[in-house]
Design a protein around this motif. Structure first.
Motif, short mmCIF file in Angstrom:
data_model
loop_
_atom_site.label_atom_id
_atom_site.label_comp_id
_atom_site.label_asym_id
_atom_site.label_seq_id
_atom_site.Cartn_x
_atom_site.Cartn_y
_atom_site.Cartn_z
N VAL A 260 0.86 -1.19 0.00
CA VAL A 260 0.00 0.00 0.00
C VAL A 260 0.89 1.24 0.00
O VAL A 260 1.86 1.32 0.76
CB VAL A 260 -0.93 0.01 1.23
N VAL A 261 0.55 2.20 -0.86
CA VAL A 261 1.39 3.40 -1.02
C VAL A 261 0.51 4.65 -1.11
O VAL A 261 -0.67 4.57 -1.48
CB VAL A 261 2.27 3.31 -2.28
N ALA A 262 1.14 5.77 -0.80
CA ALA A 262 0.48 7.07 -0.94
C ALA A 262 1.54 8.14 -1.10
O ALA A 262 2.69 7.96 -0.67
CB ALA A 262 -0.41 7.37 0.26
N ALA A 263 1.15 9.25 -1.69
CA ALA A 263 2.06 10.38 -1.85
C ALA A 263 2.23 11.09 -0.52
O ALA A 263 1.28 11.18 0.27
CB ALA A 263 1.52 11.34 -2.90
N PRO A 264 3.43 11.61 -0.23
CA PRO A 264 3.63 12.37 1.01
C PRO A 264 2.62 13.50 1.18
O PRO A 264 2.15 13.76 2.29
CB PRO A 264 5.06 12.90 0.86
N ALA B 170 0.15 11.60 -7.90
CA ALA B 170 -0.45 12.93 -8.00
C ALA B 170 -1.23 13.32 -6.75
O ALA B 170 -1.70 14.46 -6.64
CB ALA B 170 -1.38 12.98 -9.21
N GLY B 171 -1.37 12.38 -5.80
CA GLY B 171 -2.06 12.70 -4.56
C GLY B 171 -3.55 12.46 -4.58
O GLY B 171 -4.28 12.95 -3.71
N ALA B 172 -4.03 11.69 -5.56
CA ALA B 172 -5.47 11.45 -5.68
C ALA B 172 -6.00 10.51 -4.61
O ALA B 172 -7.21 10.45 -4.37
CB ALA B 172 -5.80 10.91 -7.07
N GLY B 173 -5.12 9.75 -3.98
CA GLY B 173 -5.56 8.82 -2.95
C GLY B 173 -4.50 7.77 -2.67
O GLY B 173 -3.36 7.85 -3.15
N ILE B 174 -4.90 6.76 -1.90
CA ILE B 174 -4.02 5.66 -1.54
C ILE B 174 -4.23 4.53 -2.53
O ILE B 174 -5.34 4.30 -3.01
CB ILE B 174 -4.32 5.19 -0.11
N ALA B 175 -3.15 3.82 -2.84
CA ALA B 175 -3.24 2.72 -3.80
C ALA B 175 -2.57 1.47 -3.26
O ALA B 175 -1.67 1.55 -2.41
CB ALA B 175 -2.59 3.12 -5.13
N ASP C 62 -7.89 1.58 9.02
CA ASP C 62 -7.87 3.03 8.81
C ASP C 62 -8.21 3.40 7.38
O ASP C 62 -8.64 4.52 7.10
CB ASP C 62 -6.50 3.61 9.17
N LEU C 63 -8.00 2.46 6.45
CA LEU C 63 -8.28 2.73 5.03
C LEU C 63 -9.75 3.05 4.80
O LEU C 63 -10.10 3.73 3.82
CB LEU C 63 -7.87 1.54 4.17
N LEU C 64 -10.62 2.58 5.67
CA LEU C 64 -12.05 2.83 5.52
C LEU C 64 -12.38 4.31 5.66
O LEU C 64 -13.44 4.76 5.22
CB LEU C 64 -12.84 2.01 6.56
N ASN C 65 -11.48 5.07 6.26
CA ASN C 65 -11.68 6.51 6.44
C ASN C 65 -10.83 7.34 5.47
O ASN C 65 -10.68 8.54 5.66
CB ASN C 65 -11.35 6.90 7.88
N HIS C 66 -10.27 6.67 4.44
CA HIS C 66 -9.42 7.36 3.47
C HIS C 66 -9.96 7.19 2.06
O HIS C 66 -10.76 6.28 1.78
CB HIS C 66 -7.99 6.84 3.55
N ASN C 67 -9.50 8.06 1.19
CA ASN C 67 -9.85 7.99 -0.23
C ASN C 67 -8.89 7.01 -0.90
O ASN C 67 -7.71 7.30 -1.05
CB ASN C 67 -9.73 9.38 -0.87
N CYS C 68 -9.39 5.85 -1.26
CA CYS C 68 -8.56 4.82 -1.87
C CYS C 68 -8.87 4.72 -3.36
O CYS C 68 -10.03 4.77 -3.78
CB CYS C 68 -8.81 3.47 -1.20
N ILE D 202 -10.26 -5.78 3.05
CA ILE D 202 -10.75 -4.46 3.42
C ILE D 202 -11.50 -3.91 2.21
O ILE D 202 -10.91 -3.71 1.15
CB ILE D 202 -9.61 -3.50 3.81
N PRO D 203 -12.82 -3.66 2.32
CA PRO D 203 -13.60 -3.14 1.18
C PRO D 203 -13.39 -1.64 1.01
O PRO D 203 -14.20 -0.82 1.45
CB PRO D 203 -15.04 -3.48 1.57
N VAL D 204 -12.28 -1.28 0.38
CA VAL D 204 -11.93 0.14 0.24
C VAL D 204 -12.93 0.87 -0.65
O VAL D 204 -13.66 0.26 -1.44
CB VAL D 204 -10.51 0.28 -0.34
N HIS D 205 -12.95 2.20 -0.52
CA HIS D 205 -13.81 3.03 -1.37
C HIS D 205 -13.10 4.36 -1.63
O HIS D 205 -12.16 4.74 -0.93
CB HIS D 205 -15.17 3.26 -0.69
N GLY D 206 -13.55 5.05 -2.63
CA GLY D 206 -12.98 6.35 -2.99
C GLY D 206 -13.66 6.89 -4.22
O GLY D 206 -14.58 6.26 -4.78
N ASN D 207 -13.22 8.07 -4.66
CA ASN D 207 -13.88 8.71 -5.80
C ASN D 207 -13.15 8.49 -7.12
O ASN D 207 -13.41 9.18 -8.10
CB ASN D 207 -14.06 10.21 -5.56
#
Length: 297
Positions: A169-173, A238-243, A187-193, A218-223
């Motif tokens: 799992v990765v994300a931009a700083p 680009a900071g759009a979310g966690i991947a 915690d991913l349930l409260n993030h944009n994935c 973990i059933p992730v969700h995001g836009n």
């Protein structure tokens, strides 16, 4: 086992010993006389023996050189003839091979090998389709498929290529600075994935983790939802979310600091890539050659 540089040096030595002339040997080998001289010098340094005496007019074998020549000349001659015969056989292999490959599989195993295969088998034609959809080989008319182990089907013969893949799992700083840290998978349930779905499917795949030998989802969700792993990586940078992506795909981005690695204690491996075909399918010589080529690369 000798490496390629040692083989070339021994071959150069044998040809020089046969010709007793560096220039004549260079013409046979298709390189410059200075290159041949450098190979012989390197071989002498490696063996700790002087193999040739050189004068302005002639080249002579030393006693050590004569001994090495008598031992290696028959071997090098037989090897050279074997390679020539193999090359001649490769010229006789012909035909079309239709290959379906997952995009990342093509990047890992095909892109750097295709040119070499076609050089050795110039009468073989490769038709490669790249798509992350696990297609029906029979209906699609494909001979081979390069796909992930998790989507191998009953009735397939499969040869694993490479190692298992490591999912991380990765994300931009910048994303983490704005939205906060991720300490545990929940915690991913409260993030944009950034979701991922198989091409042609509307189902967003849950992310899988490992805890004390047990796999959980973990059933992730995001836009943002994509069907392409590279687009997912770029969106994360680009900071759009966690991947969640393979370690192989994001290694450079992690090294450069564009992405941060999260949730390491819960990471897991899954089956890597396999080259597969339908069991019982008639094997053409071209298919056999291609399968063998990929197995040794």
């Amino acid at each position: 086992m000798i490496n390629s540089a040692e083989y070339l040096a021994l071959r150069a030595f044998v040809v020089v010993a046969q010709q007793l002339n560096f220039r004549a040997a260079a013409e046979i080998l298709g390189v410059s006389a200075s290159a041949v001289s450098q190979q012989i010098t390197a071989l002498e340094a490696q063996l700790g023996q002087r193999l040739l005496n050189r004068t302005t007019r002639a080249v002579y074998l030393t006693d050590d050189g004569k001994s090495l020549f008598l031992q290696t000349a028959p071997i090098m001659t037989n090897l050279h003839e074997t390679l020539q015969q193999a090359h001649a056989r490769s010229q006789d292999i012909k035909g079309l091979i239709r290959v379906h490959a997952f995009r990342s599989g093509a990047e890992m195993f095909l892109d750097h090998n295709i040119a070499g295969f076609l050089t050795d088998y110039p009468n073989v034609q490769l038709d490669i389709t790249t798509s992350d959809a696990p297609v029906d080989l029979s209906r699609g008319g494909y001979d081979l498929s390069l796909r992930l182990g998790e989507v191998l089907e009953p009735g397939f013969v499969a040869i694993p290529l490479g190692k298992p893949l490591h999912q991380i799992v990765v994300a931009a700083p910048a994303y983490l600075a704005k939205h906060g840290a991720v300490e545990v998978p929940e915690d991913l349930l409260n993030h944009n994935c950034i979701g991922w779905r198989w091409p042609g499917s509307s189902r967003v795949e849950p992310w899988q983790f490992l805890n004390e030998g047990e796999i959980f989802d973990i059933p992730v969700h995001g836009n943002l939802v994509v069907d392409d792993r590279e687009r997912q990586r770029q969106a994360a940078i680009a900071g759009a979310g966690i991947a969640q992506l393979t370690a192989e795909r994001v290694s450079a981005s992690l090294a450069s600091g564009k992405l941060c690695r999260l949730l390491q204690p819960w990471e897991m491996e899954f089956p890597g890539y396999s080259l597969c075909w339908i069991a019982g399918k008639a094997m053409s010589p071209a298919m056999r050659a291609f399968i063998q080529w990929l197995r040794i690369k």
